[in-house]
Design a protein around this motif. Structure first.
Motif, short mmCIF file in Angstrom:
data_model
loop_
_atom_site.label_atom_id
_atom_site.label_comp_id
_atom_site.label_asym_id
_atom_site.label_seq_id
_atom_site.Cartn_x
_atom_site.Cartn_y
_atom_site.Cartn_z
N GLY A 58 24.17 10.63 3.77
CA GLY A 58 25.61 10.83 3.88
C GLY A 58 26.01 12.29 3.91
O GLY A 58 27.08 12.64 3.45
N GLY A 59 25.13 13.14 4.43
CA GLY A 59 25.42 14.57 4.51
C GLY A 59 25.13 15.34 3.24
O GLY A 59 25.33 16.55 3.19
N LYS A 60 24.62 14.68 2.21
CA LYS A 60 24.31 15.35 0.95
C LYS A 60 22.79 15.44 0.78
O LYS A 60 22.08 14.45 0.97
N THR A 61 22.32 16.62 0.42
CA THR A 61 20.89 16.80 0.16
C THR A 61 20.58 16.34 -1.26
O THR A 61 21.22 16.77 -2.22
N LEU A 62 19.59 15.48 -1.37
CA LEU A 62 19.16 14.93 -2.65
C LEU A 62 17.69 15.23 -2.85
O LEU A 62 16.95 15.43 -1.89
N ILE A 63 17.29 15.24 -4.09
CA ILE A 63 15.89 15.48 -4.44
C ILE A 63 15.32 14.20 -5.03
O ILE A 63 15.92 13.57 -5.89
N GLU A 64 14.13 13.82 -4.54
CA GLU A 64 13.41 12.70 -5.14
C GLU A 64 12.06 13.19 -5.62
O GLU A 64 11.53 14.18 -5.13
N ARG A 65 11.54 12.50 -6.62
CA ARG A 65 10.27 12.87 -7.23
C ARG A 65 9.38 11.63 -7.28
O ARG A 65 9.83 10.52 -7.52
N ARG A 66 8.09 11.89 -7.08
CA ARG A 66 7.12 10.80 -7.16
C ARG A 66 6.71 10.59 -8.62
O ARG A 66 6.51 11.55 -9.37
N TYR A 67 6.57 9.34 -8.97
CA TYR A 67 6.07 8.94 -10.29
C TYR A 67 4.80 8.12 -10.06
O TYR A 67 4.67 7.44 -9.05
N ARG A 68 3.89 8.21 -11.01
CA ARG A 68 2.61 7.47 -10.90
C ARG A 68 2.34 6.70 -12.18
O ARG A 68 2.77 7.09 -13.26
N HIS A 69 1.57 5.64 -12.01
CA HIS A 69 1.17 4.80 -13.14
C HIS A 69 -0.25 4.32 -12.87
O HIS A 69 -0.55 3.86 -11.77
N THR A 70 -1.13 4.45 -13.85
CA THR A 70 -2.49 3.94 -13.73
C THR A 70 -2.49 2.48 -14.12
O THR A 70 -2.06 2.12 -15.21
N LEU A 71 -2.98 1.64 -13.22
CA LEU A 71 -2.98 0.20 -13.47
C LEU A 71 -4.26 -0.29 -14.11
O LEU A 71 -4.24 -1.17 -14.95
N VAL A 72 -5.38 0.25 -13.69
CA VAL A 72 -6.67 -0.22 -14.17
C VAL A 72 -7.47 0.99 -14.64
O VAL A 72 -7.60 1.96 -13.90
N TYR A 73 -7.98 0.91 -15.82
CA TYR A 73 -8.80 2.00 -16.33
C TYR A 73 -10.27 1.64 -16.12
O TYR A 73 -10.69 0.52 -16.36
N THR A 74 -11.03 2.61 -15.67
CA THR A 74 -12.47 2.44 -15.55
C THR A 74 -13.12 3.40 -16.53
O THR A 74 -12.47 4.26 -17.11
N GLU B 215 2.20 0.99 -4.02
CA GLU B 215 3.51 1.61 -4.21
C GLU B 215 4.57 0.55 -4.50
O GLU B 215 4.55 -0.52 -3.90
N VAL B 216 5.45 0.86 -5.44
CA VAL B 216 6.67 0.09 -5.59
C VAL B 216 7.61 0.68 -4.56
O VAL B 216 8.08 1.80 -4.70
N LEU B 217 7.83 -0.05 -3.49
CA LEU B 217 8.66 0.43 -2.39
C LEU B 217 10.13 0.34 -2.75
O LEU B 217 10.93 1.17 -2.32
N ALA B 218 10.49 -0.66 -3.54
CA ALA B 218 11.87 -0.81 -3.98
C ALA B 218 11.94 -1.85 -5.09
O ALA B 218 11.15 -2.80 -5.11
N GLN C 155 -3.96 2.65 -8.96
CA GLN C 155 -2.80 3.51 -9.18
C GLN C 155 -1.61 2.91 -8.46
O GLN C 155 -1.77 2.25 -7.44
N ILE C 156 -0.44 3.17 -8.98
CA ILE C 156 0.79 2.77 -8.30
C ILE C 156 1.73 3.96 -8.33
O ILE C 156 1.77 4.71 -9.32
N SER C 157 2.41 4.17 -7.23
CA SER C 157 3.37 5.27 -7.17
C SER C 157 4.73 4.71 -6.77
O SER C 157 4.84 3.57 -6.32
N ALA D 259 0.85 -1.19 0.00
CA ALA D 259 0.00 0.00 0.00
C ALA D 259 0.89 1.24 0.00
O ALA D 259 1.97 1.26 0.59
N SER D 260 0.43 2.28 -0.67
CA SER D 260 1.20 3.52 -0.71
C SER D 260 1.35 4.09 0.69
O SER D 260 0.41 4.12 1.48
N ARG D 261 2.55 4.57 0.97
CA ARG D 261 2.85 5.19 2.27
C ARG D 261 2.59 6.69 2.26
O ARG D 261 2.71 7.35 3.28
#
Length: 183
Positions: free
Chosen positions: A155-171, A87-90, A121-123, A75-77
């Motif tokens: 490790g002391g470095k600031t990084l940026i992450e972005r969310r991606y989404r994918h629709t799994l089932v269309y209604t 969610e694809v956690l990893a 949906q999957i994120s 489940a998405s966190r």
């Protein structure tokens, strides 16, 4: 490629793939000192606990008795997630098996499981500097979500992450209105 559900007995294998994949994928993105300090034994303890709780699913790709990679879903966190969002956690594959189809096989298996479980949906979250992963996920149908960027420090470095989404089932609600052809 055979895909099988991981058990607590696979914790060492999953931890090994986790550490080696991080060290291969994030070299040049995450500080070397952080990557070099990663320990399989530490990850193994975490994975043994996760696999016992069964709150998520972890699937392994095997080839000739060797585990090449794994995917972890659940489940998405995210705080703004709807109940039908997973969610694809990893997803990690050993570096020597990148571009062999192992990651794609894992994704397609997990996608099928998520559709069967009723996720619409999957994120997932990707470091913005991880161009290889971004190409993989975009090829799989994920789209970046503008404005979702968040900072994290490794490790002391600031990084940026972005969310991606994918629709799994269309209604029918997801489809544009149909218009009648004009004579």
């Amino acid at each position: 490629m055979p895909i099988r559900l991981a058990t607590p007995a696979d914790a060492h294998t999953i931890a090994r793939i986790h550490v080696l994949s991080w060290q291969g994928a994030y070299r040049g993105i995450v500080p070397d000192a952080h990557l070099d300090a990663m320990q399989i034994s530490h990850r193994e303890a975490i994975w043994r606990e996760r696999l016992h709780t069964a709150e998520t699913e972890t699937w392994l790709a095997d080839h000739n008795g060797e585990a090449l990679g794994w995917i972890n879903t659940g489940a998405s966190r995210d705080n703004d997630a709807t109940p039908d969002c997973g969610e694809v956690l990893a997803l990690y594959v050993l570096p020597e098996h990148w571009s062999t189809g192992a990651g794609r096989a894992l994704w397609l298996h997990a996608r099928s499981r998520m559709v069967s479980a009723g996720w619409r949906q999957i994120s997932l979250w990707v470091l913005c500097d991880n161009l290889r992963a971004i190409r993989f996920y975009e090829t799989a149908g994920f789209q970046p979500e503008p404005g979702s960027e968040t900072e994290l420090t490794l490790g002391g470095k600031t990084l940026i992450e972005r969310r991606y989404r994918h629709t799994l089932v269309y209604t029918t609600d997801d489809l544009p209105p149909q218009t009648e052809p004009q004579p």
